[in-house]
Write a protein that holds these residues in place. Structure first.
Motif, PDB file in Angstrom:
ATOM      1  N   THR A  94       1.525  -6.747  -6.337  1.00  0.00           N
ATOM      2  CA  THR A  94       2.410  -5.397  -6.860  1.00  0.00           C
ATOM      3  C   THR A  94       1.674  -4.128  -6.976  1.00  0.00           C
ATOM      4  N   THR A  95       2.277  -3.018  -6.303  1.00  0.00           N
ATOM      5  CA  THR A  95       1.539  -1.766  -6.586  1.00  0.00           C
ATOM      6  C   THR A  95       2.751  -0.801  -6.854  1.00  0.00           C
ATOM      7  N   SER A  96       2.104   0.152  -7.624  1.00  0.00           N
ATOM      8  CA  SER A  96       3.001   1.247  -7.976  1.00  0.00           C
ATOM      9  C   SER A  96       2.490   2.657  -7.796  1.00  0.00           C
ATOM     10  N   ILE A  97       3.115   3.673  -7.956  1.00  0.00           N
ATOM     11  CA  ILE A  97       2.835   5.011  -7.723  1.00  0.00           C
ATOM     12  C   ILE A  97       3.604   5.946  -8.416  1.00  0.00           C
ATOM     13  N   ASP A  98       3.055   7.000  -9.023  1.00  0.00           N
ATOM     14  CA  ASP A  98       3.816   8.030  -9.543  1.00  0.00           C
ATOM     15  C   ASP A  98       4.256   9.385  -8.746  1.00  0.00           C
ATOM     16  N   ILE A  99       5.435   9.537  -8.672  1.00  0.00           N
ATOM     17  CA  ILE A  99       5.646  10.861  -7.666  1.00  0.00           C
ATOM     18  C   ILE A  99       6.422  11.877  -8.882  1.00  0.00           C
ATOM     19  N   LYS A 100       5.773  13.049  -8.736  1.00  0.00           N
ATOM     20  CA  LYS A 100       6.375  14.154  -9.657  1.00  0.00           C
ATOM     21  C   LYS A 100       7.425  15.070  -8.981  1.00  0.00           C
ATOM     22  N   LEU A 101       8.272  15.135  -9.545  1.00  0.00           N
ATOM     23  CA  LEU A 101       9.558  16.149  -9.142  1.00  0.00           C
ATOM     24  C   LEU A 101       9.469  17.416 -10.160  1.00  0.00           C
ATOM     25  N   THR A 102       9.412  18.467  -9.462  1.00  0.00           N
ATOM     26  CA  THR A 102       9.273  19.782 -10.145  1.00  0.00           C
ATOM     27  C   THR A 102      10.030  20.759  -9.459  1.00  0.00           C
TER      28      THR A 102
ATOM     29  N   VAL B 208       5.908   2.665   1.914  1.00  0.00           N
ATOM     30  CA  VAL B 208       5.192   1.099   1.537  1.00  0.00           C
ATOM     31  C   VAL B 208       4.920   0.791   3.007  1.00  0.00           C
ATOM     32  N   GLU B 209       3.685   0.279   2.830  1.00  0.00           N
ATOM     33  CA  GLU B 209       3.044  -0.717   4.001  1.00  0.00           C
ATOM     34  C   GLU B 209       2.655  -2.125   3.284  1.00  0.00           C
ATOM     35  N   ALA B 210       3.259  -3.049   3.858  1.00  0.00           N
ATOM     36  CA  ALA B 210       3.018  -4.212   3.058  1.00  0.00           C
ATOM     37  C   ALA B 210       3.739  -5.436   4.295  1.00  0.00           C
ATOM     38  N   VAL B 211       2.600  -6.500   4.088  1.00  0.00           N
ATOM     39  CA  VAL B 211       3.104  -7.620   5.114  1.00  0.00           C
ATOM     40  C   VAL B 211       2.848  -8.834   3.950  1.00  0.00           C
ATOM     41  N   PRO B 212       4.117  -9.757   3.743  1.00  0.00           N
ATOM     42  CA  PRO B 212       5.333  -9.462   4.370  1.00  0.00           C
ATOM     43  C   PRO B 212       5.871  -8.091   3.624  1.00  0.00           C
ATOM     44  N   ASN B 213       7.087  -7.948   4.038  1.00  0.00           N
ATOM     45  CA  ASN B 213       8.063  -6.590   3.450  1.00  0.00           C
ATOM     46  C   ASN B 213       8.196  -6.865   1.893  1.00  0.00           C
ATOM     47  N   ALA B 214       8.061  -5.662   1.324  1.00  0.00           N
ATOM     48  CA  ALA B 214       8.008  -5.729  -0.126  1.00  0.00           C
ATOM     49  C   ALA B 214       9.418  -5.267  -0.618  1.00  0.00           C
ATOM     50  N   SER B 215       9.694  -5.696  -1.858  1.00  0.00           N
ATOM     51  CA  SER B 215      10.908  -5.225  -2.584  1.00  0.00           C
ATOM     52  C   SER B 215      10.579  -3.790  -3.375  1.00  0.00           C
ATOM     53  N   VAL B 216      11.288  -2.858  -3.336  1.00  0.00           N
ATOM     54  CA  VAL B 216      11.063  -1.744  -4.034  1.00  0.00           C
ATOM     55  C   VAL B 216      11.972  -1.170  -5.227  1.00  0.00           C
TER      56      VAL B 216
ATOM     57  N   ASP C 111       0.920  -1.148   0.001  1.00  0.00           N
ATOM     58  CA  ASP C 111       0.022  -0.154  -0.014  1.00  0.00           C
ATOM     59  C   ASP C 111       1.122   1.144   0.099  1.00  0.00           C
ATOM     60  N   LEU C 112       0.792   1.946  -0.983  1.00  0.00           N
ATOM     61  CA  LEU C 112       1.655   3.344  -1.096  1.00  0.00           C
ATOM     62  C   LEU C 112       0.787   4.651  -1.181  1.00  0.00           C
ATOM     63  N   ASN C 113      -0.158   4.581  -0.301  1.00  0.00           N
ATOM     64  CA  ASN C 113      -1.006   5.759  -0.226  1.00  0.00           C
ATOM     65  C   ASN C 113      -0.416   6.829   0.468  1.00  0.00           C
ATOM     66  N   LYS C 114       0.409   6.339   1.487  1.00  0.00           N
ATOM     67  CA  LYS C 114       0.999   7.387   2.236  1.00  0.00           C
ATOM     68  C   LYS C 114       2.324   8.208   1.580  1.00  0.00           C
TER      69      LYS C 114
END
Length: 740
Positions: free
Chosen positions: A501-509, A442-450, A420-423
């Motif tokens: 598997t979950t992904s999220i976009d992060i914008k660097l401006t 990342v919130e995940a059980v078990p731990n996730a690879s990033v 879960d990447l909502n935070k």
């Protein structure tokens, strides 16, 4: 002339003459007057047995020292010798026969013999009879009768020779022949013993031949058999803990209590048990179910008898949880908790979650189902959690409770779920060459690879000078970016574990300094200050941290030093310490994390002329409403404490406050507050002045209970008085101790 004889010759002659006289007297003594005499001087006598007695034989009718060779003979003519019971003591001219403990067998004729001058023999004899004196052989002075029992007797056995005759009295009165019968050595009751048979008895023993008489008082107590009056049928004890039980019994004398355990052991001297035989309390130091479970016997005993009664001791065991384990479940599946516990009696089982009160527990609903089962020694509770969500994870407590106590054990539910990447913060800004962290929370059980990506590039796998992937102390995965013009754009973080598997976009401006503000609204100014609000700014993509103000008098060649404000620019701010009735030019610059904007254009603003202070504002407690409407009530019956904010001085320092107050009555007009009230008839107006350097407050005293008052308050400076501020309040309706 004839000489006199010497003194020594005369002395010798005197001695010779005395000797001649002595022998002449002896020779001339009358043999008929010489004899032996036995004392007591009688031919026959009687004496009691067991009482020391002496016969004394004395020579008479001659020089005592000439009586010698004393002897005593018994009835059989045998010479009496000293032994352990009879002693012979001889002195000059006499001999004594001493009976230390005479008995009836010592009775008989005793003869005394002696020689006079070793030639003449003399004899004397006496007959003595020893009788048995009165002796109380079995006649206790304190005896008891048992109430309600037949054939009870008061015993009194007397030994005497000749035999003694007995007589009985009760309370110095003759015995009631209808109730008692005198038998050999006892006074026997004809009926069952009762309370009236207790008391003082007198028994007399009389021997006619010897004239001996003895008297004895016997106190008779009426004893009652023990009766257990207080003992529970059953008690419960807890394994390992102390248990106290009491057994009470009546009876006279008070009975002594004994306790016996299920093995019939007398517990008075058994370790781990304390028996108070007087109070009947039994204390078991630590209850043991192997030994103490069963029937205990209380026994009450006194000389009148015995009573016994059984007590059932049931041993309880505190609950003990044997099974309550941690479980792991995938999100959406069922979780099954199983709690097993033992105890006597079998305990009730409950389950609660960590955020619940310790006295609350989970109840059955659509989410939770329960199954209970028991056998002879164990109880089991299953809790089924349907459609497990992440929020169901955490600590659970199984509580087992019975009448012996409570036990609790903790278990953990671990819910496995996809990342879960909502935070994660989805937009990050930086500027120039300032390094910046992009954080994938990342919130995940078990731990996730990033993994990190920029466009199609996998920043985790490849080695780039501008990027570094690492984990911070909180376990968050970060991408450190060293910016240039090529790094701005969309990044994406990808997290993967066994659940998905979950992904999220992060914008660097890129962030910039703010633009200079071009709109400023000015509010009512005072002689010493200008009020303003900055409008419609461009913040450069970063929050505004503060702003600067430079001001300059008209026609003054030099501006002021910049004045920094860290307050929000969107609220009303005040530039102070200005001069009255003066025109100023003001410029503004904004500040964010990137830097400071350019200064704005010049805004002209003139301060107000000096004037009387602004009207002071009253301070009200939380439950007070608007002033002047009559709903402000004092906490006291005869006092009110008024407070206010210091008035603005408008260019000249406030010197004092003028306060007036007086009684008012309602006008019934519901318009402007001041028109609702008018001064009461005959009301006195009280006035006072408060120095502005003192606290802005005043206590109104000596007020009337349940009365409305109006306060008028004005501030004064060198220019004059402010307008009036009004306040109407009411005192409490009756006197209160707190008003003192």
């Amino acid at each position: 002339m004839r000489s006199l004889p010497s003194c020594s010759a005369m002395a010798a002659a005197s001695i010779a003459l005395l000797q001649l006289c002595f022998f002449t007297l002896v020779s001339a003594d009358d043999h008929s007057s010489r004899a032996l005499v036995i004392y007591p001087r009688t031919d026959k006598l009687i004496a009691p047995t067991n009482t020391p007695f002496v016969l004394t034989c004395v020579g008479h009718g001659g020089e005592p020292s000439l009586f010698n060779s004393f002897k005593w003979r018994n009835s059989r003519g045998e010479e009496v010798k000293s032994n352990e019971r009879i002693r012979i003591s001889t002195e000059v001219g006499k001999t004594m026969l001493l009976f230390d403990v005479p008995s009836k067998s010592d009775s008989g004729i005793y003869e005394c013999e002696s020689n006079f001058q070793n030639s003449e023999e003399y004899k004397a004899k006496i007959e003595i009879t020893f009788f048995q004196n009165i002796e109380w052989e079995n006649c206790p002075v304190v005896q008891s009768l048992i109430k309600g029992r037949f054939d009870e007797s008061i015993h009194c056995k007397v030994a005497a020779s000749p035999s003694a005759q007995l007589s009985w009295k009760k309370g110095n009165k003759d015995i009631d022949q209808q109730r008692y019968v005198i038998e050999n050595h006892k006074l026997k009751l004809r009926y069952t013993a009762s309370e009236e048979d207790g008391g003082e008895y007198q028994v007399s023993a009389f021997v006619q031949d010897t004239g001996k008489f003895e008297f004895r008082t016997i106190n008779v107590n009426i004893h009652t058999s023990p009766k257990i009056t207080e003992l529970q049928d059953q008690v419960e004890g807890t394994e390992g803990e102390q248990l106290e039980v009491i057994c009470k019994a009546s009876g006279n004398p008070p009975p002594m209590i004994s306790w016996y355990d299920p093995k019939r052991r007398n517990l008075s001297n058994v370790g781990g048990y304390i028996v108070d035989r007087n109070t009947g309390q039994l204390t078991i130091s630590k209850v043991n179910k192997e030994v103490d479970n069963g029937y205990f016997q209380c026994v009450a005993e006194n000389p009148a008898g015995r009573d016994e009664k059984s007590l059932r001791v049931k041993i309880k065991e505190k609950p003990r949880i044997e099974v309550f384990t941690n479980i792991t479940v995938d999100q959406g599946n069922k979780a099954i908790f199983e709690c097993k516990a033992t105890g006597v009696p079998l305990p009730m089982l409950y389950i609660r979650k960590e955020n619940m009160n310790s006295k609350d527990y989970i109840i059955e609903d659509g989410k939770h189902q329960f199954e209970n089962s028991t056998d002879n020694s164990r109880t089991t509770l299953k809790m089924i959690v349907n459609n497990v969500r992440r929020s169901d994870g955490g600590l659970y407590f199984c509580a087992a409770e019975n009448s012996a106590g409570k036990a609790e054990q903790v278990g953990h539910l671990l819910v496995q779920f996809a990342p879960d990447l909502n935070k994660t913060i989805k937009e990050v800004k930086t500027w120039a060459t300032r390094p910046v962290n992009l954080t994938c929370v990342v919130e995940a059980v078990p731990n996730a690879s990033v993994s990190w990506y920029f466009g199609n590039r996998d920043l985790t796998e490849e080695n780039f000078n501008q990027y570094r992937v690492y984990n911070d102390p909180l376990g968050h995965n970060k991408l450190l970016v060293h910016p240039d013009n090529t790094v701005y754009g969309k990044y994406w973080c990808r997290a993967e574990n066994s659940q998905g598997t979950t992904s999220i976009d992060i914008k660097l401006t890129q962030a910039f300094i703010p633009d200079a503000p071009n709109q400023v609204d000015f509010k009512n100014s005072t002689p010493n200050s200008i009020r303003f609000v900055i409008r419609e700014v461009f913040d450069g993509g970063m929050p505004i941290l503060g702003f600067y103000v430079i001001y300059q008098k008209k026609n003054d060649p030099l501006p002021s030093e910049p004045v920094y404000f860290d307050t929000p620019y969107t609220i009303e701010n005040i530039l102070s310490d200005l001069q009255p009735d003066t025109e100023y030019g003001l410029k503004f610059a904004l500040r964010n994390a990137v830097g400071n904007s350019d200064y704005s254009k010049i805004f002209s603003q003139r301060t107000a002329v000096e004037s009387p202070p602004t009207p002071p504002k009253f301070i009200y407690d939380e439950d007070f409403n608007s002033p002047g409407v009559g709903d402000i009530t004092s906490s006291y019956s005869t006092r009110y404490d008024v407070r206010w904010y210091p008035a603005e001085d408008n260019g000249r320092e406030v010197e004092s406050y003028e306060l007036k107050y007086y009684e008012v009555v309602s006008t019934g007009i519901n318009s402007y507050p001041q028109s609702q009230w008018q001064k009461a008839e005959h009301a006195n107006v009280k006035q006072t002045f408060i120095d502005a350097k003192d606290s802005p407050s005043y206590s109104l005293t000596d007020l009337k209970p349940g009365t409305h008052y109006q306060i008028e308050l004005r501030a004064r400076n060198a220019i004059g008085l402010s307008d009036v501020s009004y306040l109407v309040f009411q005192t409490k309706g009756e006197f209160s101790k707190s008003s003192c």
